[in-house]
Design a protein around this motif. Structure first.
Motif, short mmCIF file in Angstrom:
data_model
loop_
_atom_site.label_atom_id
_atom_site.label_comp_id
_atom_site.label_asym_id
_atom_site.label_seq_id
_atom_site.Cartn_x
_atom_site.Cartn_y
_atom_site.Cartn_z
N ILE A 148 106.72 77.49 70.67
CA ILE A 148 107.65 78.48 69.76
C ILE A 148 109.11 78.21 70.28
CG2 ILE A 148 108.17 81.05 69.25
CD1 ILE A 148 105.16 81.55 69.45
N SER A 149 109.58 78.38 71.46
CA SER A 149 110.84 78.33 72.08
C SER A 149 111.32 77.05 71.69
CB SER A 149 110.81 78.64 73.48
OG SER A 149 110.57 80.04 73.93
N PHE A 150 110.71 75.92 71.84
CA PHE A 150 111.19 74.51 71.66
C PHE A 150 111.21 74.17 70.19
CE2 PHE A 150 110.36 74.29 76.18
CZ PHE A 150 111.55 73.80 76.65
N PHE A 151 110.44 74.74 69.18
CA PHE A 151 110.66 74.72 67.93
C PHE A 151 112.04 75.25 67.52
CE2 PHE A 151 109.89 76.02 63.70
CZ PHE A 151 109.58 74.68 62.93
N LYS A 152 112.27 76.34 67.98
CA LYS A 152 113.74 76.99 67.52
C LYS A 152 114.74 76.21 67.85
CE LYS A 152 111.84 81.90 68.13
NZ LYS A 152 112.06 83.16 68.95
N GLY A 153 114.69 75.64 68.85
CA GLY A 153 115.62 74.68 69.44
C GLY A 153 115.71 73.35 68.55
N MET A 154 114.55 73.19 68.16
CA MET A 154 114.52 71.82 67.32
C MET A 154 115.51 72.05 65.99
SD MET A 154 110.70 70.73 67.86
CE MET A 154 110.72 69.52 66.22
N VAL A 155 115.18 73.21 65.69
CA VAL A 155 115.75 73.65 64.13
C VAL A 155 116.94 74.23 64.04
CG1 VAL A 155 113.38 73.39 63.04
CG2 VAL A 155 114.32 75.73 63.79
N GLY A 156 117.40 74.38 65.37
CA GLY A 156 118.96 75.01 65.57
C GLY A 156 118.98 76.52 65.57
N LEU A 157 117.93 77.37 65.71
CA LEU A 157 118.03 78.69 65.87
C LEU A 157 118.21 78.89 67.32
CD1 LEU A 157 114.75 79.41 63.62
CD2 LEU A 157 117.15 79.72 63.01
N PRO A 158 118.63 80.25 67.67
CA PRO A 158 118.85 80.61 69.02
C PRO A 158 117.77 80.50 69.95
CG PRO A 158 119.58 82.37 67.37
CD PRO A 158 118.87 81.42 66.67
N PHE A 159 118.22 79.80 71.05
CA PHE A 159 117.12 79.35 71.91
C PHE A 159 117.10 80.28 73.24
CE2 PHE A 159 114.08 76.44 73.71
CZ PHE A 159 114.61 76.28 75.12
N GLY A 160 115.90 81.09 73.75
CA GLY A 160 116.02 81.54 74.68
C GLY A 160 116.47 83.04 74.87
N GLY A 161 116.50 83.44 73.49
CA GLY A 161 117.24 84.88 73.31
C GLY A 161 118.61 84.72 73.12
N GLY A 162 119.23 83.73 73.11
CA GLY A 162 120.67 83.67 73.07
C GLY A 162 121.50 83.95 71.47
N GLU A 163 122.54 83.87 71.19
CA GLU A 163 123.06 84.33 69.96
C GLU A 163 123.44 82.85 69.51
OE1 GLU A 163 126.51 86.74 70.36
OE2 GLU A 163 125.56 88.33 71.05
N GLY A 164 123.24 83.10 68.20
CA GLY A 164 123.72 81.77 67.29
C GLY A 164 122.96 81.73 65.76
N PRO A 165 123.12 80.70 65.21
CA PRO A 165 122.93 80.75 63.78
C PRO A 165 121.42 81.43 63.50
CG PRO A 165 122.69 78.58 64.39
CD PRO A 165 123.02 79.57 65.47
N THR A 166 121.34 82.08 62.21
CA THR A 166 120.00 82.65 61.85
C THR A 166 119.28 82.08 60.87
OG1 THR A 166 121.23 84.20 60.31
CG2 THR A 166 121.02 85.13 62.44
N GLU A 167 119.91 80.99 60.45
CA GLU A 167 119.25 79.88 59.66
C GLU A 167 119.01 78.77 60.12
OE1 GLU A 167 121.71 80.05 56.03
OE2 GLU A 167 121.43 82.01 55.60
N ILE A 168 117.79 77.80 59.51
CA ILE A 168 117.29 76.53 60.00
C ILE A 168 118.59 75.70 59.67
CG2 ILE A 168 116.14 74.77 59.64
CD1 ILE A 168 113.77 76.65 59.28
N GLN A 169 119.10 74.95 60.84
CA GLN A 169 120.02 73.90 60.53
C GLN A 169 119.10 72.59 60.10
OE1 GLN A 169 123.48 75.15 61.31
NE2 GLN A 169 122.06 77.10 61.25
N VAL A 170 119.44 72.48 58.86
CA VAL A 170 118.58 71.46 58.18
C VAL A 170 118.89 70.07 58.92
CG1 VAL A 170 118.21 70.16 55.70
CG2 VAL A 170 118.71 72.54 55.94
#
Length: 456
Positions: A148-170
């Motif tokens: 789950i965590s690394f899938f978020k990193g793959m698609v550009g979502l916040p990784f590890g609870g940090g702040e970042g984009p809320t939408e998938i980076q295509v």
């Protein structure tokens, strides 16, 4: 010894171990720094010491600890709980320095308790708590939580609870899935040599491809330093918030299950050298020391990685020497800041893509443990309840637990922790091997008594 240095496979395998250890470590100090409002200099310092202590921990474990090629790094369980505690500070209006200081106090206490467990040999007797059903539940939930965590990193979502984009980076997401496909093809259809270095090839191809398509990724840019600088208690001066300290200590005791799982989980890989009580005792003692030191330096505590099982199965590198080479190179990365700074430029999505493939292998480890359990229509609950409850908790937003006392929120909201705890409780307070056995035997007898059906 010279023959090991002349062996090209040791260097190539060591480089792949280096990438694996690095990717599992580098993002941790950056996200912790953001969560606890550390300065740039403090983040760089914590990153350098993460590399140095990571290399030392790996070498200590492989030589005098469990003596197996298992990565020792910032525990994912610890990492998630500490980030969750940092988010609770904002929700409850608590100063972040008090949270960090209480965490530091809790880590030192937990480390001392872990050393005592190691020296007294109590850790070896955890085997009685972790039967095949518990191990299967733990392996599956741990693999899912990591993916789950690394899938978020793959698609550009916040990784590890940090702040970042809320939408998938295509764009980065598409490249990540291409890298996953490439690594899978090399692993499944490639020759033995290609499959061994599939993850390394994925990084070598994915890194320049990302730079060419999207430019430099700043998510891992922790900055550079010309010298090694120490910051004592960067998360906050020692504090005594009992709720936070209690949560930290409980997490530390439960993290021992992860450590036990990593050692016992590699037993099937090394059937000729099963782990002994001495291995457990030494390994737990080293982990205790590597929990105390992070308390002073503001790092996430170290422990053996269960996911190393998937990495070993993925790469088919079973020897210790490549791992020793990789750990030594990782230590050098921390000791020479300029080298470590270069590798922080690896795009996060590329690193997450190759790790995702490795962690999927944990399903096979869970399946192997479940095959050792004789399930029937009634005792299936021994695995189904903790496993499904853990998966459900992973799907519930962390904000949903805001109505509960702050000191229990990190524990009750963790699907991995709760699933493992419930599985241990169910296995050790009930004899599941007898549940349903009478019914199964009666059904078997009735089938034997039935008259054969007349054939037309």
């Amino acid at each position: 010894m010279m023959k090991h240095f002349k062996n090209v496979d040791n260097w190539l395998g060591g480089l792949q171990w280096l990438m694996y250890i690095f990717i599992n470590t580098v993002v941790v100090p950056i996200t912790m720094g953001a969560a606890f409002n550390l300065s740039q200099a403090e983040i760089v310092s914590t990153m350098q010491f993460s590399f140095i202590l990571g290399g030392i921990a790996c070498l200590m474990q492989v030589f005098i600890g469990h003596r197996r090629p298992i990565m020792d790094g910032p525990s994912g369980l610890w990492w998630g709980v500490l980030l969750a505690l940092s988010s609770l500070a904002a929700a409850q209006g608590m100063p972040i320095a008090e949270v960090g200081g209480s965490i530091a106090t809790g880590l030192i206490i937990t480390g001392i308790l872990t050393v005592i467990i190691g020296l007294t040999g109590v850790g070896y007797y955890l085997e009685k708590l972790f039967n095949p059903s518990v191990m299967g539940v733990f392996m599956l939930l741990f693999g899912v939580s990591l993916c789950i965590s690394f899938f978020k990193g793959m698609v550009g979502l916040p990784f590890g609870g940090g702040e970042g984009p809320t939408e998938i980076q295509v764009g980065p997401a598409i490249l990540s899935f291409v890298i996953v496909t490439l690594v899978l093809i090399l692993t499944i259809r490639g020759s033995n040599k290609l499959s061994q270095y599939a993850m390394l090839i994925g990084i070598i191809i994915g890194w320049p491809a990302y730079l060419l398509l999207f430019g430099q990724d700043t998510q891992l840019a922790g900055g550079a330093a010309s010298s090694l600088e120490i910051f004592w208690f960067p998360l906050g001066s020692p504090a005594w918030n009992i709720g936070i300290i209690l949560t930290v200590v409980i997490t530390g005791m439960l993290n021992l299950s992860k450590q036990y799982g990593s050692i016992k989980g590699t037993d099937p890989i090394y059937p000729d050298s099963p782990s002994t009580s001495k291995d457990y005792r030494n390994s737990f003692t080293i982990t205790g020391v590597m929990t105390i030191i992070p308390g002073f330096l503001g790092l996430v505590p170290y422990s053996p990685f269960v996911s190393s099982i998937g990495f070993i199965q993925q790469t088919k590198i079973y020897e210790r020497m490549p791992f020793i080479f990789g750990a030594a190179m990782f230590f050098v990365m921390g000791a020479i800041p300029q080298i470590g700074s270069f590798f922080t430029m690896i795009p996060l999505s590329v690193g997450c893509a190759v790790l995702f493939v490795s962690y999927v292998q944990l399903f096979g480890s869970a399946w192997d443990w479940f095959k050792l359990v004789e399930f029937n229509s009634l005792n299936i609950y021994r695995a189904a309840i903790p496993m499904f409850l853990g998966l459900v908790l992973m799907a519930v937003p962390a904000s949903a637990f805001a109505s509960l006392p702050g000191y229990v929120q990190p524990l009750l909201s963790s699907g991995l922790l709760m699933g493992t705890i419930i599985s241990i409780a169910m296995e050790n307070f009930m004899n599941w091997d007898k549940v349903g056995a009478t019914i199964s035997n009666n059904i078997g007898k009735n089938i034997e008594k039935e008259e054969p059906v007349n054939k037309l």
